[in-house]
Enzyme design. Sequence first.
Site, mmCIF file in Angstrom:
data_model
loop_
_atom_site.group_PDB
_atom_site.id
_atom_site.type_symbol
_atom_site.label_atom_id
_atom_site.label_comp_id
_atom_site.label_asym_id
_atom_site.label_seq_id
_atom_site.Cartn_x
_atom_site.Cartn_y
_atom_site.Cartn_z
ATOM 1 N N GLU A 28 0.838 -1.144 0.194
ATOM 2 C CA GLU A 28 0.009 0.106 0.061
ATOM 3 C C GLU A 28 0.752 1.336 0.107
ATOM 4 O O GLU A 28 2.008 1.344 0.390
ATOM 5 C CB GLU A 28 -0.939 0.050 1.189
ATOM 6 N N LYS A 79 2.237 4.821 1.788
ATOM 7 C CA LYS A 79 2.268 5.186 2.946
ATOM 8 C C LYS A 79 1.768 6.518 2.896
ATOM 9 O O LYS A 79 2.388 7.517 2.567
ATOM 10 C CB LYS A 79 3.708 5.012 3.421
ATOM 11 N N ASP A 114 0.745 10.124 4.098
ATOM 12 C CA ASP A 114 1.423 11.160 5.178
ATOM 13 C C ASP A 114 0.515 12.099 5.752
ATOM 14 O O ASP A 114 0.162 13.364 5.430
ATOM 15 C CB ASP A 114 2.305 12.008 4.384
ATOM 16 N N TYR A 171 -6.741 1.590 6.515
ATOM 17 C CA TYR A 171 -5.550 0.469 5.760
ATOM 18 C C TYR A 171 -5.602 -0.670 6.974
ATOM 19 O O TYR A 171 -4.643 -1.052 6.847
ATOM 20 C CB TYR A 171 -4.558 1.178 5.645
ATOM 21 N N LYS A 188 10.696 4.265 2.414
ATOM 22 C CA LYS A 188 10.452 5.684 2.170
ATOM 23 C C LYS A 188 11.194 6.204 0.949
ATOM 24 O O LYS A 188 12.280 5.717 0.671
ATOM 25 C CB LYS A 188 10.941 6.513 3.290
ATOM 26 N N CYS A 213 12.851 49.194 4.697
ATOM 27 C CA CYS A 213 11.955 48.610 3.724
ATOM 28 C C CYS A 213 12.362 48.672 2.287
ATOM 29 O O CYS A 213 12.552 49.801 1.721
ATOM 30 C CB CYS A 213 10.393 49.169 3.951
ATOM 31 N N CYS A 273 9.631 51.424 0.665
ATOM 32 C CA CYS A 273 9.335 52.565 1.120
ATOM 33 C C CYS A 273 10.539 53.206 1.910
ATOM 34 O O CYS A 273 10.506 54.464 2.663
ATOM 35 C CB CYS A 273 8.053 52.807 1.867
ATOM 36 N N CYS A 282 7.646 46.242 8.060
ATOM 37 C CA CYS A 282 7.882 47.534 8.012
ATOM 38 C C CYS A 282 6.765 48.131 8.389
ATOM 39 O O CYS A 282 5.315 47.987 8.378
ATOM 40 C CB CYS A 282 7.623 47.646 6.236
ATOM 41 N N CYS A 307 3.264 52.929 2.952
ATOM 42 C CA CYS A 307 4.084 51.922 2.227
ATOM 43 C C CYS A 307 3.427 51.239 1.090
ATOM 44 O O CYS A 307 2.164 50.464 1.457
ATOM 45 C CB CYS A 307 4.680 50.829 3.211
HETATM 46 S S1 IVH Z 1 -0.384 -0.014 8.728
HETATM 47 C C1 IVH Z 1 0.881 -2.217 12.939
HETATM 48 N N1 IVH Z 1 -0.419 1.237 6.176
HETATM 49 O O1 IVH Z 1 2.746 4.958 9.116
HETATM 50 C C2 IVH Z 1 1.191 -0.921 11.664
HETATM 51 N N2 IVH Z 1 0.650 2.492 8.301
HETATM 52 O O2 IVH Z 1 5.181 4.404 10.800
HETATM 53 C C3 IVH Z 1 -0.003 -0.347 11.257
HETATM 54 N N3 IVH Z 1 0.614 4.786 7.567
HETATM 55 O O3 IVH Z 1 1.229 5.107 12.575
HETATM 56 C C4 IVH Z 1 0.223 0.488 10.367
HETATM 57 N N4 IVH Z 1 0.043 4.780 5.500
HETATM 58 O O4 IVH Z 1 0.169 6.568 10.706
HETATM 59 C C5 IVH Z 1 -0.056 1.206 7.910
HETATM 60 N N5 IVH Z 1 -0.942 2.086 4.461
HETATM 61 C C6 IVH Z 1 -0.443 2.210 5.558
HETATM 62 C C7 IVH Z 1 -0.033 3.519 6.175
HETATM 63 C C8 IVH Z 1 0.369 3.657 7.440
HETATM 64 C C9 IVH Z 1 0.569 5.359 6.682
HETATM 65 C C10 IVH Z 1 1.364 5.400 8.838
HETATM 66 C C11 IVH Z 1 0.458 5.040 10.032
HETATM 67 C C12 IVH Z 1 1.719 4.440 11.216
HETATM 68 C C13 IVH Z 1 2.746 5.105 10.279
HETATM 69 C C14 IVH Z 1 3.946 4.025 10.982
#
Ligand code: IVH
Length: 687
Positions: free
Chosen positions: A114, A116, A118, A227, A314, A408, A411, A426, A432
């Site tokens: 999946e 990740k 943010d 997720y 990452k 500034c 002005c 300023c 200004c």
């Molecule tokens: S699974 C036990 N799936 O990443 C693990 N986490 O560093 C459960 N996060 O705290 C997490 N996308 O906030 C999982 N597809 C994804 C995610 C995800 C973002 C975040 C989540 C977690 C952090 C872990």
Amino acid sequence: MTAETAKKTIDELIERIDFYNTRYYQDSVSEISDFEFDQLLKRLEKLEAEFPQFKYAYSPSQRVGGAITKKFNTVIHKNSMLSLSNTYSEEELMDFDRRVAKGLEGQEYEYFCELKFDGVAISLWYENGELQKAVTRGDGTSGDDITTNARTIRSIPLKLKPEKGLPETFEVRGEVFMPRVVFEELNASKSMNGEALLANPRNTTSGTLKMQDSAIVASRKLDCFLYYFQSDKPVVATHEAAVHLMENAGFNVSKTYRRCLNMAEVMAYIHEWENKRNSLPLDTDGIVIKVNSLDQQDQLGFTAKSPRWAIAYKYKTERARTKLKGVTFQVGRTGAITPVAELEPVQLAGTTVKRASLHNANEILRLDLRIDDLVFVEKGGEIIPKVVGVDFENRKEGTEPFLYPTVCPECATPLVRKEGEAVHYCPNEEECPPQVLGRIEHFIQRKAMNVESLGPETLKGLLDCGKIKNVADLYTLTFDDLNGLEFKVYSEKKGGDSIRSLRDKSAKNIVDSIEISKNQPFDRLLFGLGIRFVGSTVSEILAEYFTDIHKLAEATYEELVEVPEIGERIAGSLCQYFDDPENMELVERLERYGLTVKADIKKENEGNGVLDGKTFVISGVFEKVSRDDLKELIKQHSGKVLSSISGNLDYLVAGDKMGPSKLEKAQKLNTKIISESDFLEMIGNDD
Ligand code: IVH
């Protein structure tokens, strides 16, 4: 209407609204027009007001928020919310795969990948298909109860579709986020208001989830991807099946996942999403690789901090190196000076970057920047690229440290820096040019006075030739002042100035739209004044609370901080603004010219007005209606809810378990103390 029919209609309306909501927020399909949707919601709200006994916590009418959370209670997670171990290297990913293979001792296994997301992790608890609790991750062991705010997030279902495989109680986890476009809009309006910009969507989401007023949370348009699914008794065998279960039950699951049979497929997924992720509506910072079988997840177990069955890969933040050609300084509407790095154009994350933010003088010092340096530019979670460092090894000899200007750039007024603030200002507010222009631009924008036909160039022309100096002068302009007016317009394309003149029709349009703007409601005018930290939402709150600009101007600091959502910073800024006689003179002129300086309460509240202007404090626990409903009823009938007891309070609505100090204070001040039934009787709803 009988109670029975009302209940049936309410149930049907909820089902229909939920259906359209899911289609819109999860599938991006509009099945009906906004107008029709609003009509359905209005019908529901009306029926719920008439029959509060059928106002359910899962009703979509709850999404608009309004309830205030004074303090977020701490909740201990039943299952602790661990983090994931993470890596930036493909090599380490192969090590992870070897550890998994070893742990599973020769069994076959597959992965589920999946993105990740943010955002901010959230844990949601459901019971009998209804959302019970929403809790932030906190320190992983306990988090904050943010249920009231989470209810406003439209992609979090309040009531689930009946789905066979669902246990009675279960937990889902996911990530709350602010879509990038929403974040950009929010920052654009902050910039217009001269407010500090928000750093990135993640921090903004986190701050929003902890706001006291859920109505503001609702307006922030947060979203959520789920997720993770967990229940006491196992109901599925794989994570993939859990994901499908969530999808079928109505949860918002991002369709970006993929089952991968081996590491080659995992790598292909990683490479495929490295660029594609930029076109998603939210920020992602990597991918998550999970062992698919839940039984195998159990066999692998956890370390103290994270599961052994999952890892996050990452993506490296994209970074480019380019030459710093110079630094320019922008002067905002509030006089704040923003240094901007002017760069040799360079490609970064799919766009050409020519300028980057430098924040303030401290940042320039910290980076030890010099003109002609080769600098590193990154586009991380932040939308605007920023300079993150200097390539010192390739610094030219003889360069000098960069000196921050002392006056500034527009002005020449000496700059000031307020104690404890990093930004230079300023102080020449009155003269200004970019400050004067910025204030008027702010005043006439669509969200404020909406003077449509006055463009930025004409406005600048009017200032340059001395026809106006401030926003009140706009209302003295006549057709003859404008007709035939000539002014210079600078065009980068044409490489210089050209002369523009206003003729009959455009002059008439400007005068007309200035005249029409007098009808803009009070909160728009208040927003238009451009008081620091007073954005459009705060203006709405203030206009509704004080109803009149003079009452607002006379309010003391203590009275201002009493208003829900008005903090010390805003209160201080309001006092400073209204203490300045020049501002008061401006306000008085605007009033004299016929602008709307009072809120039209009757029009805004659709109630029958029986509580017109009366003030209420609600305290304790009630039998027939919830505290939130009571507040809503008061507002609907044109009353006002206050948060504490004071001399000008009309009624204290006393419930069970009311604090003795409140009661004592109310008795001392001779405030009328009424029961829940008394109140319902007052509004003619005593059955
Ligand atoms: S699974 C036990 N799936 O990443 C693990 N986490 O560093 C459960 N996060 O705290 C997490 N996308 O906030 C999982 N597809 C994804 C995610 C995800 C973002 C975040 C989540 C977690 C952090 C872990």
